[in-house]
Design an enzyme around this catalytic site. Sequence first.
Site, PDB file in Angstrom:
ATOM      1  N   GLY A   1       0.839  -1.189   0.000  1.00  0.00           N
ATOM      2  CA  GLY A   1       0.000   0.000   0.000  1.00  0.00           C
ATOM      3  C   GLY A   1       0.876   1.241   0.000  1.00  0.00           C
ATOM      4  O   GLY A   1       2.083   1.163   0.293  1.00  0.00           O
TER       5      GLY A   1
ATOM      6  N   LEU B   1       6.311   1.783   4.905  1.00  0.00           N
ATOM      7  CA  LEU B   1       7.420   2.149   4.020  1.00  0.00           C
ATOM      8  C   LEU B   1       8.094   3.437   4.493  1.00  0.00           C
ATOM      9  O   LEU B   1       9.214   3.717   4.095  1.00  0.00           O
ATOM     10  CB  LEU B   1       6.921   2.280   2.575  1.00  0.00           C
ATOM     11  CG  LEU B   1       6.373   0.965   1.985  1.00  0.00           C
ATOM     12  CD1 LEU B   1       5.823   1.199   0.589  1.00  0.00           C
ATOM     13  CD2 LEU B   1       7.445  -0.126   1.960  1.00  0.00           C
TER      14      LEU B   1
ATOM     15  N   GLU C   1      -3.626   2.894   5.648  1.00  0.00           N
ATOM     16  CA  GLU C   1      -3.460   3.917   4.596  1.00  0.00           C
ATOM     17  C   GLU C   1      -4.338   5.148   4.864  1.00  0.00           C
ATOM     18  O   GLU C   1      -3.895   6.279   4.652  1.00  0.00           O
ATOM     19  CB  GLU C   1      -3.783   3.332   3.216  1.00  0.00           C
ATOM     20  CG  GLU C   1      -2.907   2.156   2.795  1.00  0.00           C
ATOM     21  CD  GLU C   1      -1.417   2.429   2.889  1.00  0.00           C
ATOM     22  OE1 GLU C   1      -1.014   3.597   2.803  1.00  0.00           O
ATOM     23  OE2 GLU C   1      -0.652   1.473   3.096  1.00  0.00           O
TER      24      GLU C   1
HETATM   25  O1  K1U Z   1       1.609   2.461   3.898  1.00  0.00           O
HETATM   26  C1  K1U Z   1       2.676   1.867   3.925  1.00  0.00           C
HETATM   27  O2  K1U Z   1       3.627   2.320   4.543  1.00  0.00           O
HETATM   28  C2  K1U Z   1       2.810   0.548   3.193  1.00  0.00           C
HETATM   29  C3  K1U Z   1       2.772  -0.652   4.125  1.00  0.00           C
HETATM   30  C4  K1U Z   1       1.324  -1.148   4.191  1.00  0.00           C
HETATM   31  C5  K1U Z   1       0.977  -2.073   5.303  1.00  0.00           C
HETATM   32  C6  K1U Z   1       1.739  -3.186   5.619  1.00  0.00           C
HETATM   33  C7  K1U Z   1       1.370  -4.027   6.652  1.00  0.00           C
HETATM   34  C8  K1U Z   1       0.227  -3.777   7.362  1.00  0.00           C
HETATM   35  C9  K1U Z   1      -0.512  -2.667   7.060  1.00  0.00           C
HETATM   36  C10 K1U Z   1      -0.160  -1.817   6.025  1.00  0.00           C
HETATM   37  C11 K1U Z   1       3.700  -1.723   3.549  1.00  0.00           C
HETATM   38  O3  K1U Z   1       3.504  -2.174   2.478  1.00  0.00           O
HETATM   39  S1  K1U Z   1       5.042  -2.241   4.537  1.00  0.00           S
HETATM   40  C12 K1U Z   1       5.774  -3.549   3.564  1.00  0.00           C
HETATM   41  C13 K1U Z   1       5.012  -4.832   3.614  1.00  0.00           C
HETATM   42  O4  K1U Z   1       4.203  -5.026   4.485  1.00  0.00           O
HETATM   43  C14 K1U Z   1       5.238  -5.877   2.582  1.00  0.00           C
HETATM   44  C15 K1U Z   1       6.219  -5.752   1.626  1.00  0.00           C
HETATM   45  C16 K1U Z   1       6.398  -6.750   0.673  1.00  0.00           C
HETATM   46  C17 K1U Z   1       5.577  -7.852   0.674  1.00  0.00           C
HETATM   47  C18 K1U Z   1       4.608  -7.990   1.623  1.00  0.00           C
HETATM   48  C19 K1U Z   1       4.430  -7.002   2.581  1.00  0.00           C
HETATM   49 ZN    ZN Z   2       2.605   3.317   6.270  1.00  0.00          ZN
END
Ligand code: K1U
Ligand code: ZN
Length: 171
Positions: A46, A95, A137
């Site tokens: 996301g 991220l 998000e």
């Molecule tokens: O918003 C963001 O910072 C993105 C975040 C979203 C998220 C992850 C986990 C729980 C809730 C929301 C990420 O994508 S962190 C990276 C991540 O979780 C991931 C990366 C590669 C493959 C699978 C997961």
């Molecule tokens: Zn985030």
Amino acid sequence: MALRDILTLPDPRLRLVSKPVGAVTDDIRRLSDDMLETMYAAPGIGLAAIQIGEPLRLVVIDLAKKDEERRPIVLVDPEITWSSEERRVHEEGCLSIPEYYEEVERPDRVRYRYRTLAGEVVEGEADGMLATCLQHEIDHLNGTMFIDYLSRLKRSRVLRKFEKAARREGA
Ligand code: K1U
Ligand code: ZN
């Protein structure tokens, strides 16, 4: 499409409340393309526009697994319209807080509403990873980050770590 830099803690722009997108223009379509490219490259599941420095209520999500075809969703002015009383704990990452994962408790199920780039209104109910990701998000659009749900000790530890890193990079 362009790969954009992702803001990281303690960048104060991550605490801004983003403005509604309103009408979808070519600039918004280009921004959502950049967001998808940036999310896939990170990689992540996301991304909110403010994470690349654009304070607009625009989110992209793709929960497809590595071996599956991509399923990008672009959410314009998304809202949570209902949250369950029942809660669940899920490990989250961000991220904007690289390489930091913690368990967060949130409502188990949510109802949501958003517009597509084509102007259609989409409403639905989500559980599991989609519910977690939508809440994470939409929190970004309100300047909230998942560390805000942690204990004061955990939050101050992670903040200190990133403030120190930012000072080193600036020096
Ligand atoms: O918003 C963001 O910072 C993105 C975040 C979203 C998220 C992850 C986990 C729980 C809730 C929301 C990420 O994508 S962190 C990276 C991540 O979780 C991931 C990366 C590669 C493959 C699978 C997961
Ligand atoms: Zn985030």
